[in-house]
Design an enzyme around this catalytic site. Structure first.
Site, PDB file in Angstrom:
ATOM      1  N   SER A   1       4.816  41.563  20.092  1.00 38.34           N
ATOM      2  CA  SER A   1       5.531  41.471  21.349  1.00 38.34           C
ATOM      3  C   SER A   1       6.349  40.173  21.370  1.00 38.34           C
ATOM      4  O   SER A   1       7.213  39.999  20.520  1.00 38.34           O
ATOM      5  CB  SER A   1       4.557  41.574  22.519  1.00 38.34           C
ATOM      6  OG  SER A   1       5.234  41.799  23.733  1.00 38.34           O
TER       7      SER A   1
ATOM      8  N   ASP B   1       6.898  53.110  22.364  1.00 40.47           N
ATOM      9  CA  ASP B   1       6.749  51.852  23.095  1.00 40.47           C
ATOM     10  C   ASP B   1       7.661  51.842  24.325  1.00 40.47           C
ATOM     11  O   ASP B   1       8.878  51.901  24.196  1.00 40.47           O
ATOM     12  CB  ASP B   1       7.121  50.694  22.172  1.00 40.47           C
ATOM     13  CG  ASP B   1       6.735  49.331  22.724  1.00 40.47           C
ATOM     14  OD1 ASP B   1       6.594  49.211  23.954  1.00 40.47           O
ATOM     15  OD2 ASP B   1       6.581  48.396  21.929  1.00 40.47           O
TER      16      ASP B   1
ATOM     17  N   HIS C   1       3.134  50.109  22.499  1.00 36.35           N
ATOM     18  CA  HIS C   1       3.279  48.659  22.392  1.00 36.35           C
ATOM     19  C   HIS C   1       2.051  48.082  21.694  1.00 36.35           C
ATOM     20  O   HIS C   1       1.139  47.536  22.318  1.00 36.35           O
ATOM     21  CB  HIS C   1       3.463  48.059  23.782  1.00 36.35           C
ATOM     22  CG  HIS C   1       4.046  46.680  23.756  1.00 36.35           C
ATOM     23  ND1 HIS C   1       5.264  46.391  23.194  1.00 36.35           N
ATOM     24  CD2 HIS C   1       3.570  45.495  24.228  1.00 36.35           C
ATOM     25  CE1 HIS C   1       5.519  45.103  23.319  1.00 36.35           C
ATOM     26  NE2 HIS C   1       4.508  44.539  23.933  1.00 36.35           N
TER      27      HIS C   1
END
Length: 692
Positions: free
Chosen positions: A509, A596, A628
């Site tokens: 991320s 995602d 994600h």
């Protein structure tokens, strides 16, 4: 997407040759990381990243059942057993895809609830399971709906408050849902763009919070006429560290975490009738964290504060002896998972950096602890290593609370000081409005076992250390936030932990963004990088956030750049790794989930395409049934097997062969399978197993 196999051009071959020459020269100069740690047992990836044997252990409010998450045919499901006989456990969910990880007990006897999405899309549905009939009911059976649990109450055990965004994708309406029938009753149509609600124990909505265009927030209170009226004001600079918490069960006290007029967030208790504020707990080093509350009253009894280590501070003397008994388990961290409504039984989790979670049952009246389960018994007796909290000074004298994990080969006397330099992996946390903390981490132990030091840094913008530190990250993506990471690496070099040419950067991320930033903005600082679901183009990132992030969007715009303005677009372009993709000259591995909702697949596709256009090598791993991050253990193990070979080639550490770690995975490698030893061969004959 399917791209043709990436062919190395003359430029790429030259780069690869140069890297190989550097590696050969280094190998002649000093023993490799693999050689240094050769005497340490290689811990199998399956033990580190396969399904836990038992996790998320809880006890039902009435004390009748124990529950936990464990595998059924390789997929995590919820198991339930009589509290006095765990050996009679049975699975009560039947998921066959990504598995169930998030569940909790309702106050309705024999009823538990769990959340499940599809393929990582984060459209979580809420299900209720009736243990007597074995039937599961979808309480939010609407497409493209993300359920949010808004309230549970022992006064109304047969119902629950749930936020649903099936009417308007951006905002959640509040419903009271009957657990037996699934019928829902609308309590609040969210036309006021409310970000969150606080209900009392009778399910009356008492308080709410609404974001403002200036990035701050209004705290609202239900007025006498039923309309929302302003109760309090949270300025932009305090909005990440200030918020109303919950009400006690009698509705007389509202807890409030507050950094206004101070730096670190403290916990206050507000008398609802008079408005009188009473300080419950403060700490000058760090923000207040989690709380322990009496299950029968909701009164806060203890508060955690996490600076270098998490510490519990007692505010109700009646549980002081209980916490002292729990802390005596060992030198690691202890937490209370659940408590029965009568408060006679607690489920406790204990862990240290070198000791995965162990669950205990604590009988308060007898003062006895009974060991229940280890989350990962396969790791018992394995060569796990400690983690060392350190304080690193940035170039402008900010204190960066960080955590260093050393391989055994680099710390023979176990004092936290490196005996000799080894390759280092800078492991960057996501968020970025989050933090790293002390404790067991599968990635830290895995990398250390392969011969690498691991450094996790709370760079500016991280949360938990006061609003000044968090706000210091505003406008500093690819700026001072990245400088902090570079400064931490320089600290490690000066301390003899590593050498300048033996550092990789890796993260997910925001950590993936930091990896891409490291290889584009500071292309000589790292030997290689591993980007997991990291954004490459900040303009497209902000233009594709999930619709239900509407209440948080002003925060993103003010802490990053505002895509609605020319200046904001310019800033976002300048700070995007995609803009500097042609600067990449070190090996890069990218991992992405196709579903995602936060960092879309296009973020990885864009930078891969840009690198291909410049004939720059890259290895791109794509999972069609992930979001994600990689939730399915088969996919997590598969990606880590690729990462292990990639890092071994870059830094010289040990690598367990890929072997059968692609079995059951949906792994695909659209680009660059030739870039990791053994990857192309492992993919031959592999059949994708996609599970939603």
């Amino acid at each position: 997407m399917r791209h043709p196999a990436f062919r190395l051009t003359l430029l790429a071959s030259t780069v690869a040759f140069a890297l190989a020459a550097q590696a050969a020269q280094a190998a002649q100069a000093a023993p490799s990381a693999a050689d240094r740690i050769a005497g340490t047992e290689l811990i199998a990836r399956d033990a580190l990243f396969g399904n836990p044997e038992r996790a998320n252990v809880q006890i039902s409010p009435d004390g009748k059942y124990l529950s936990w998450v464990a595998a059924v045919d390789g997929v995590l499901n919820v198991w339930v057993a009589p509290a006095d006989n765990p050996s009679q456990a049975r699975a009560v969910t039947q998921d066959k895809a990504r598995g169930i990880r998030s569940y909790f007990w309702s106050y309705q006897p024999d009823t538990l609830l769990y959340l499940r999405d599809s393929g990582g899309d984060e459209d979580f549905h809420l299900y209720a399971v009736d243990l007597k009939t074995g039937q599961a009911k979808d309480l939010t059976p609407f497409p493209k709906t993300t359920a949010q649990v808004a309230g549970v109450s022992p006064k109304h055990p047969g119902t629950i408050l749930v936020g649903m965004n099936d009417r308007d994708a951006q905002w959640h309406d509040i419903y009271k849902v009957d657990l037996a029938s699934g019928n829902r009753t609308l309590l609040e149509k969210n036309d006021a763009q409310i970000a969150g609600y606080i209900a009392d124990a009778d399910y009356t909505l008492k308080y709410a919070q609404r974001s403002r265009p200036d990035g701050g927030a209004d705290v609202l209170r239900r007025g006498a006429n039923g309309a929302w009226e302003k109760f309090d004001d949270i300025p932009f600079e305090d909005v990440l560290t200030t918020s109303p918490g919950g009400l006690t069960l009698d509705g007389k006290t509202l807890y409030f975490t507050d950094s206004r007029g101070r730096n670190t967030a403290a916990l206050f208790a507000i008398d609802v009738a008079s408005g009188t504020r009473t300080l419950v707990l403060e700490d000058a080093r760090a923000d207040v964290g989690g709380t322990l509350a009496d299950p029968a009253t909701g009164k806060v009894q203890a508060v955690s504060v996490d600076y270098l280590r998490d510490e519990w501070k007692v505010v109700d003397p009646t549980i002081r002896a209980d916490l002292e008994k729990l802390e005596a388990i060992g030198p690691g961290d202890v937490s209370v998972n659940t408590r029965t409504l009568d408060d006679k039984t607690w489920i406790v989790a204990y862990s240290a950096a070198e000791a995965p979670l162990v669950y205990y049952r604590y009988d308060r009246s007898a003062g006895t602890l009974t060991k229940l389960f280890s989350a990962r018994p396969k790791l018992e007796g394995k060569p796990l290593v400690p983690q060392w909290p350190v304080e690193i000074a940035s170039r402008d004298n900010k204190t960066l609370v960080s955590y260093l994990t050393l391989p055994r080969s680099a710390d023979a006397n176990n004092d936290g000081k490196a005996d000799a330099p080894v390759p280092l992996v800078l492991l960057v946390h996501g968020g970025p409005w989050a933090r790293d903390s002390y404790g067991y981490g599968g990635y830290n132990q895995w990398l250390a076992n392969r011969g690498y030091a691991v450094l996790s840094v709370n760079f500016r913008g991280s949360t938990g250390f006061g609003k000044d530190f968090t706000n210091a990250g505003n406008g500093e993506w690819a700026g001072k936030m990245h400088d902090d990471l570079i400064d931490a690496v320089q600290w490690a070099v000066k301390q003899g932990v590593t050498t300048q040419d033996q550092v990789a950067i890796m993260g997910g991320s925001y950590g993936g963004y930091a990896t891409l930033t490291g290889l584009t903005f500071t292309p000589d600082a790292f030997a290689c990088g591993v980007d997991i679901v990291g954004p490459s183009n900040l303009n497209t990132l902000l233009s594709t956030v999930p619709p239900y992030w509407a209440s948080f969007f002003e925060q993103l715009a003010k802490r990053m750049g505002d895509p609605r303005t020319d200046a904001g677009k310019k800033w976002l372009t300048e700070r995007s790794p995609l803009t500097r993709a042609d600067q990449i000259k070190k090996p890069l591995l990218i991992g992405q989930g196709a579903n995602d909702p936060r960092v879309k697949q296009a973020e990885s596709d864009q930078i891969v395409k840009a690198m291909q256009a410049k004939n720059i090598p890259v290895t791109y791993v794509l999972f069609p049934d992930e979001g994600h991050g990689f939730a399915r253990p088969e996919n997590n193990k598969a990606f880590n097997a690729v990462t292990e070979g990639f890092l071994a080639q870059c830094l010289g550490g040990r690598a367990e062969p890929i072997g059968k770690d692609f079995t059951g995975s949906s792994i695909s490698v659209p680009v660059g399978a030739d870039g990791v030893p053994g990857l192309a061969e492992a993919l031959k004959g592999h059949t994708q197993e996609v599970k939603k």
